[in-house]
Scaffold this motif. Structure first.
Motif, PDB file in Angstrom:
ATOM      1  N   ASN A 212       0.710  -1.238   0.041  1.00 42.21           N
ATOM      2  CA  ASN A 212       0.031   0.083  -0.239  1.00 42.21           C
ATOM      3  C   ASN A 212       1.038   1.187   0.125  1.00 42.21           C
ATOM      4  N   GLU A 213       1.734   1.154   0.612  1.00 43.37           N
ATOM      5  CA  GLU A 213       2.908   2.335   0.902  1.00 43.37           C
ATOM      6  C   GLU A 213       3.517   2.559  -0.530  1.00 43.37           C
ATOM      7  N   GLY A 216       0.936   3.936  -2.871  1.00 45.78           N
ATOM      8  CA  GLY A 216       0.527   5.379  -2.591  1.00 45.78           C
ATOM      9  C   GLY A 216       1.896   6.418  -3.083  1.00 45.78           C
ATOM     10  N   GLU A 321      -7.245   4.236  -4.175  1.00 44.78           N
ATOM     11  CA  GLU A 321      -6.253   4.913  -4.508  1.00 44.78           C
ATOM     12  C   GLU A 321      -6.061   5.995  -3.236  1.00 44.78           C
ATOM     13  N   LYS A 322      -7.267   6.430  -2.882  1.00 50.59           N
ATOM     14  CA  LYS A 322      -7.394   7.383  -1.444  1.00 50.59           C
ATOM     15  C   LYS A 322      -6.571   6.874  -0.349  1.00 50.59           C
ATOM     16  N   ASP A 324      -4.475   4.271  -0.443  1.00 53.11           N
ATOM     17  CA  ASP A 324      -2.937   3.998  -0.583  1.00 53.11           C
ATOM     18  C   ASP A 324      -2.321   5.471  -0.331  1.00 53.11           C
ATOM     19  N   LEU A 325      -2.968   6.376  -0.902  1.00 48.58           N
ATOM     20  CA  LEU A 325      -2.160   7.774  -0.606  1.00 48.58           C
ATOM     21  C   LEU A 325      -2.035   8.291   0.511  1.00 48.58           C
ATOM     22  N   PHE A 328       0.260   6.189   2.354  1.00 42.55           N
ATOM     23  CA  PHE A 328       1.828   6.745   2.123  1.00 42.55           C
ATOM     24  C   PHE A 328       1.909   7.964   2.800  1.00 42.55           C
TER      25      PHE A 328
END
Length: 347
Positions: A212-213, A216, A321-322, A324-325, A328
């Motif tokens: 996930n990071e 992101g 996507e949100k 993962d962002l 990050f």
């Protein structure tokens, strides 16, 4: 009755002596010359701040730290720089959308985080201050913040029982001056360098990112990094991020400084380092969470007056996507910086 009062007075004085001795002798608060060495993190650019004109010293840093946390600098003697700039929040103010000053006065902007300031050539959300040594004058003299005059600040410090000695030790002159006061405050904030987050360790090859990071980071580089440029996570420009103006604040941003219509509603691109800890977000603190921020950028409902075209890259984010962002962005939290004992309040 008189004897009881005498005992209470004695206990109070004794407690102050013990507390003072604790602060002075406690190694947690002591500052050595090694503590104030400026170490430029690998991959960071050359600092903008000229240390040849304000050579770092343990004594000047210690004086700057005391000034930063001392409410004596405000008109009501209750509000210090540290009142709004909280250490655990990367020196932002997490529970207020707008700055709070003396007599519960409310400012017009969100309190910015204080970190990596030696890489900035302009300060405030509109860039109204062009040197770090001058920046404290704005909050010290703002009627909505500390509300004091420089003349009164200098007078109070000069008449204090401690400060003349500290200025003598730091600058070889017991006469308190605006110039040396500003240099001391600069030395304190110059060392606020955030460069030891998980992201930094990943870049240095010391740790691995989760899936996930990594996702992101890739999304960030594709959609956000043109404004929030690595490694400082800001390009130090002024941009209109499309927010509808708050009619109560009527904040015109950078135009207030330049007078240019092209600068209407432009604000300094903030760094995203320690973003997890520096809520609320935006220049007026209108969003409380990162989820709200990403929802805003993803929906693309930007105010029509000259918003930055780079914003179009951020529209249409999926829910994954949100997530993962945000995962990050949390790797930018730097606990080494947030818990650095050098910045703890010694008062």
């Amino acid at each position: 009755m008189k004897l009881s009062n005498l005992k209470l007075a004695f206990l109070a004085v004794f407690s102050l002596i013990i507390l003072s001795a604790f602060v002075i002798e406690n190694p947690y608060y002591s500052i050595s010359q090694k503590d104030v060495e400026i170490v430029i993190p690998q991959g960071f650019p050359k600092p903008v701040y000229d240390f040849r004109k304000n050579k770092m010293s343990a004594e000047a840093f210690t004086l700057g730290r005391k000034l930063f946390y001392d409410p004596l600098l405000s008109k009501d003697n209750f509000t210090s720089c540290g009142t709004c700039h909280l250490r655990f929040a990367a020196f932002a103010h997490v529970d207020h959308a707008l700055s709070h000053g003396i007599a519960n006065r409310i400012g017009k902007r969100n309190v910015p985080a204080l970190q990596n300031l030696i890489w900035k050539n302009e300060f405030m959300a509109d860039g109204g201050i062009n040197h770090l040594d001058l920046q404290p004058i704005a909050p010290l003299t703002s009627e909505d913040e500390m509300g004091e005059t420089l003349e009164n600040v200098i007078l109070k410090l000069q008449n204090d029982s401690v400060y003349p000695r500290l200025f003598q030790t730091a600058f070889g002159d017991s006469i308190v001056s605006t110039k040396n006061m500003m240099k001391a405050l600069s030395q304190f904030v110059c060392l606020m360098i955030s460069s030891d987050s998980k992201y930094d360790k990943f870049i240095a090859g010391k740790v691995e990112f989760t899936l996930n990071e990594k996702n992101g980071l890739n999304l960030f580089r594709a959609k956000c990094s043109s404004c929030h440029k690595e490694p400082l996570f800001t390009d130090n420009t002024y941009r209109n991020n499309g927010l509808a103006p708050d009619p109560k604040l009527n904040d015109i941003g950078r135009k207030l400084i330049t007078g240019k219509e092209s600068d209407l509603y432009k604000f300094r691109v903030p760094t995203l380092r320690n973003i997890e800890m520096t809520y609320p977000y935006m220049h007026d603190g209108r969003f409380n969470t990162l989820e709200e921020v990403l929802k805003y950028y993803s929906e693309g409902k930007f105010h029509s007056t000259g918003f930055d075209k780079e914003l179009t890259k951020t529209t249409g984010l999926t829910e994954s996507e949100k997530i993962d962002l945000i995962i990050f962005l949390r790797t930018l939290t730097d606990k080494t910086f947030l818990y650095d004992r050098r910045f703890a309040n010694p008062l």
